[in-house]
Design a protein around this motif. Structure first.
Motif, PDB file in Angstrom:
ATOM      1  N   ILE A  62      31.367  24.286  57.904  1.00 17.73           N
ATOM      2  CA  ILE A  62      30.722  23.373  58.846  1.00 17.73           C
ATOM      3  C   ILE A  62      29.537  24.085  59.484  1.00 17.73           C
ATOM      4  O   ILE A  62      29.390  25.306  59.363  1.00 17.73           O
ATOM      5  N   ASN A  63      28.687  23.333  60.176  1.00 16.16           N
ATOM      6  CA  ASN A  63      27.466  23.871  60.771  1.00 16.16           C
ATOM      7  C   ASN A  63      27.296  23.340  62.191  1.00 16.16           C
ATOM      8  O   ASN A  63      28.013  22.429  62.612  1.00 16.16           O
ATOM      9  N   TYR A  64      26.337  23.910  62.924  1.00 11.28           N
ATOM     10  CA  TYR A  64      25.998  23.371  64.237  1.00 11.28           C
ATOM     11  C   TYR A  64      24.491  23.156  64.318  1.00 11.28           C
ATOM     12  O   TYR A  64      23.710  23.811  63.634  1.00 11.28           O
ATOM     13  N   ASN A  65      24.099  22.224  65.164  1.00 10.09           N
ATOM     14  CA  ASN A  65      22.696  21.893  65.358  1.00 10.09           C
ATOM     15  C   ASN A  65      22.014  23.026  66.131  1.00 10.09           C
ATOM     16  O   ASN A  65      22.442  23.356  67.240  1.00 10.09           O
ATOM     17  N   VAL A  66      20.970  23.614  65.580  1.00 10.68           N
ATOM     18  CA  VAL A  66      20.334  24.761  66.224  1.00 10.68           C
ATOM     19  C   VAL A  66      19.656  24.391  67.533  1.00 10.68           C
ATOM     20  O   VAL A  66      19.402  25.261  68.377  1.00 10.68           O
ATOM     21  N   ASP A  67      19.363  23.110  67.738  1.00 11.71           N
ATOM     22  CA  ASP A  67      18.735  22.672  68.983  1.00 11.71           C
ATOM     23  C   ASP A  67      19.741  22.119  69.986  1.00 11.71           C
ATOM     24  O   ASP A  67      19.404  21.841  71.134  1.00 11.71           O
ATOM     25  N   ASN A  68      20.972  21.933  69.550  1.00 12.70           N
ATOM     26  CA  ASN A  68      22.044  21.452  70.418  1.00 12.70           C
ATOM     27  C   ASN A  68      23.353  22.003  69.867  1.00 12.70           C
ATOM     28  O   ASN A  68      24.044  21.337  69.085  1.00 12.70           O
ATOM     29  N   SER A  70      26.231  22.341  70.798  1.00 10.34           N
ATOM     30  CA  SER A  70      27.492  21.636  71.014  1.00 10.34           C
ATOM     31  C   SER A  70      27.749  20.600  69.925  1.00 10.34           C
ATOM     32  O   SER A  70      28.868  20.092  69.796  1.00 10.34           O
ATOM     33  N   ALA A  71      26.720  20.305  69.121  1.00 12.53           N
ATOM     34  CA  ALA A  71      26.854  19.314  68.056  1.00 12.53           C
ATOM     35  C   ALA A  71      27.189  20.004  66.736  1.00 12.53           C
ATOM     36  O   ALA A  71      26.327  20.618  66.105  1.00 12.53           O
ATOM     37  N   ILE A  72      28.456  19.923  66.354  1.00 12.12           N
ATOM     38  CA  ILE A  72      28.906  20.479  65.083  1.00 12.12           C
ATOM     39  C   ILE A  72      28.836  19.383  64.023  1.00 12.12           C
ATOM     40  O   ILE A  72      29.243  18.253  64.275  1.00 12.12           O
ATOM     41  N   TYR A  73      28.318  19.702  62.849  1.00  8.00           N
ATOM     42  CA  TYR A  73      28.179  18.679  61.812  1.00  8.00           C
ATOM     43  C   TYR A  73      28.677  19.205  60.464  1.00  8.00           C
ATOM     44  O   TYR A  73      28.826  20.417  60.273  1.00  8.00           O
ATOM     45  N   PRO A  74      28.925  18.308  59.518  1.00  2.00           N
ATOM     46  CA  PRO A  74      29.529  18.709  58.242  1.00  2.00           C
ATOM     47  C   PRO A  74      28.676  19.641  57.402  1.00  2.00           C
ATOM     48  O   PRO A  74      27.438  19.560  57.408  1.00  2.00           O
ATOM     49  N   GLY A  75      29.359  20.520  56.691  1.00  2.00           N
ATOM     50  CA  GLY A  75      28.728  21.352  55.681  1.00  2.00           C
ATOM     51  C   GLY A  75      29.431  21.054  54.375  1.00  2.00           C
ATOM     52  O   GLY A  75      29.391  19.934  53.883  1.00  2.00           O
ATOM     53  N   ILE A  76      30.112  22.056  53.820  1.00  4.07           N
ATOM     54  CA  ILE A  76      30.930  21.808  52.641  1.00  4.07           C
ATOM     55  C   ILE A  76      32.112  20.906  53.004  1.00  4.07           C
ATOM     56  O   ILE A  76      32.589  20.117  52.198  1.00  4.07           O
TER      57      ILE A  76
END
Length: 526
Positions: A62-68, A70-76
């Motif tokens: 998984i990944n996180y938004n570099v500008d926010n 707190s927002a984790i978003y899908p990766g693999i």
């Protein structure tokens, strides 16, 4: 292999030299000090430059938004669920992803990659083993449900973001099981090969690595996500700031990554060059080894915190590249402490040294990497320590030399930097304020261990903070912990980093993130 490398290396340099005033439009060339890179295996990577490499060559769960953040978003992992008791995490793995080798990515690869980090037990393994994973139980706690579903069971109900942020780290990188195991020798899970090899699915693939010389990355033509905009990235190992600046001005490189404040200032009027800045989680600090007969005394530790010209260094050596910061959590993290109680105060330091019985001072060594800004910082500290009678012998070395010595607890004073492994506050609390076993053969070796600081009570407080699920209460626990740490620890936290990159004007969309492993080349154009 050596002949092939020399050909590729010579060819890349020829391309750069032939272009003279500019590099090829589809190739990004950067000057970057990469002497700290020891391994390219994601299960062993624990340095800034190699973590940046992994972020661009491997996909993470998984990944996180570099500008926010707190927002984790899908990766693999395209989605996930957490059980009501907080112990079981179920991840749905993205279908249709292939590794650069052509092998299809599935749950088998994810399970293998995470288990492998635990089984190899290299420096970053603690990022996963802190959740109770061991070589003995990992086959039961990290499992495949079906070809595209993975189940992970942790040992306690942690704050959910804590575990998820850990999976955004380099340790959460997914490697090609079939490719890695084809190179296994003597049960090493392919580690010997992957230290210099490649088995990823990221936007860029490894073409060449020559330690302390060059890294060449090629665009992954089969990447499942947004296609890389440039066909190649060449990272040239250039140590000196002046050398990096001159190459940038001539157009022989597109970016310079390690410029001093003076060299940056000299570029301000150059319309062909622009400056990009980003506050980072990295902090600069001194580590005082508690095995040293002088440094183990509380009054001495406290005295040294008043023998540093923080403001002077911030305004000169670090001008625009770091800001004063004296707590182990960087600004921007939950519970970060912004109080700065220490300043240069020679008389106060002398009084503390006299109380400790060392009014005439003493002699200690300081290990420092031969790179800016720490070289100049070490000289400044040597000068101000001398005003209270403390003689500092500076021992320079490259990244590998100084880190190897530091990790073996053979230093007196170590001057260096530390960046978070993930964006949860436990990442720094765990290493600066936690040391569950201070023995020489301890399994876990955080920074507190490296400096032989035995802290059972503070370790208990750190353990309690990571289990607190009420965000406000958890933030207060970290504030209290940092205030105590400032008073008693053998760490002199000095500055928080601001990463500065000088780029040719035609370079666009080089992404600087808040951490060393969130700088991305994928969207860069020229």
């Amino acid at each position: 292999m050596r002949t092939l490398f020399l050909f590729v290396f010579a060819l890349s340099l020829l391309v750069i030299q032939t272009a003279q005033a500019s590099t090829p439009k589809d190739i990004l060339v950067m000057a970057f000090n990469i002497d700290e890179i020891i391994s390219l295996d994601p299960a062993g990577i624990f340095e800034f430059a190699s973590a940046e490499y992994a972020a661009n060559a491997y996909d993470r769960l998984i990944n996180y938004n570099v500008d926010n953040v707190s927002a984790i978003y899908p990766g693999i992992a395209e989605s996930w669920e957490i059980s009501d008791d907080g112990l079981t995490y179920t991840f749905k793995i993205r279908n249709g992803v292939s590794f650069a080798s052509g092998n299809k990515l599935s749950a088998d690869d994810v399970v293998f990659s995470l288990r492998r980090v635990v089984l190899l037990d290299k420096s970053p393994a603690f990022i996963l083993t802190q959740f109770g994973f061991t070589p003995e139980n990992v086959k039961k706690t990290i499992t495949k449900v079906d070809d595209y579903t993975v189940k992970i069971i942790v040992d306690q109900a942690y704050a959910p973001s804590f575990f998820l942020y850990c999976l955004t780290s380099t340790a959460g990188s997914v490697v090609d099981k079939k490719e890695v195991m084809a190179h296994e020798k003597d049960g090493d899970l392919g580690h010997g090969w992957l230290k210099t090899g490649y088995a990823g699915s990221g936007p860029y693939t490894l073409r060449t690595w020559k330690a302390s010389e060059i890294i060449i990355l090629d665009a992954n033509k089969n990447y499942w996500g947004d296609a890389p905009q440039l066909k190649r990235v060449i990272i040239r190992h250039i140590v000196g700031s002046a050398s990096q600046r001159m190459l940038l001005e001539k157009g022989d490189v597109d970016m310079a990554r390690n410029l001093t404040a003076d060299d940056l200032k000299s570029l301000e009027s150059n319309k062909d060059i622009k400056i990009q800045k980003r506050a980072k989680g990295r902090i600069y600090y001194l580590g005082l080894n508690q095995k040293n007969k002088y440094l183990k005394i509380p009054e001495v530790r406290q005295a040294l915190k008043y023998l540093i010209d923080y403001k002077g260094m911030e305004q000169s050596i670090l001008r625009g590249k770091a800001t004063l910061h004296q707590a182990f959590l960087p600004e921007g993290f939950l519970g970060a402490l912004e109080e700065t109680p220490f300043s240069l105060d020679i008389e106060k330091a002398k009084a503390l040294l006299k109380k400790a019985g060392f009014e005439n001072g003493f002699t200690v060594n300081m290990d420092t990497r031969s790179a800016e800004p720490v070289t100049s910082m070490a000289l400044s500290i040597q000068s101000t320590f001398a005003k209270a009678g403390i003689k500092v012998e500076i021992i320079p070395g490259d990244g590998k030399q100084t880190l190897t010595k530091y990790r073996a607890r053979r230093h007196d004073i170590y001057i260096g930097d530390w960046g978070p492994d993930y964006m949860d506050p436990h990442t720094n609390a765990d290493t600066f304020a936690r040391n569950p076993d201070n023995s020489n053969d301890a399994k876990f070796k955080p920074l507190a261990w490296r400096n032989a600081w035995d802290i059972p009570e503070m370790t208990r407080k750190t353990d309690a903070a990571v289990l607190e699920r009420d965000t406000a209460k958890r933030a207060q626990m970290y504030l209290d912990l940092q205030r105590e740490h400032q008073r008693v620890s053998p760490f002199v936290v000095m500055f928080q980093d601001i990463e500065v990159v000088a780029e040719r004007a035609n370079v666009k969309n080089f992404i600087l993130g808040p951490s060393f492993d969130s700088n991305f080349y994928q969207y860069t154009t020229k």
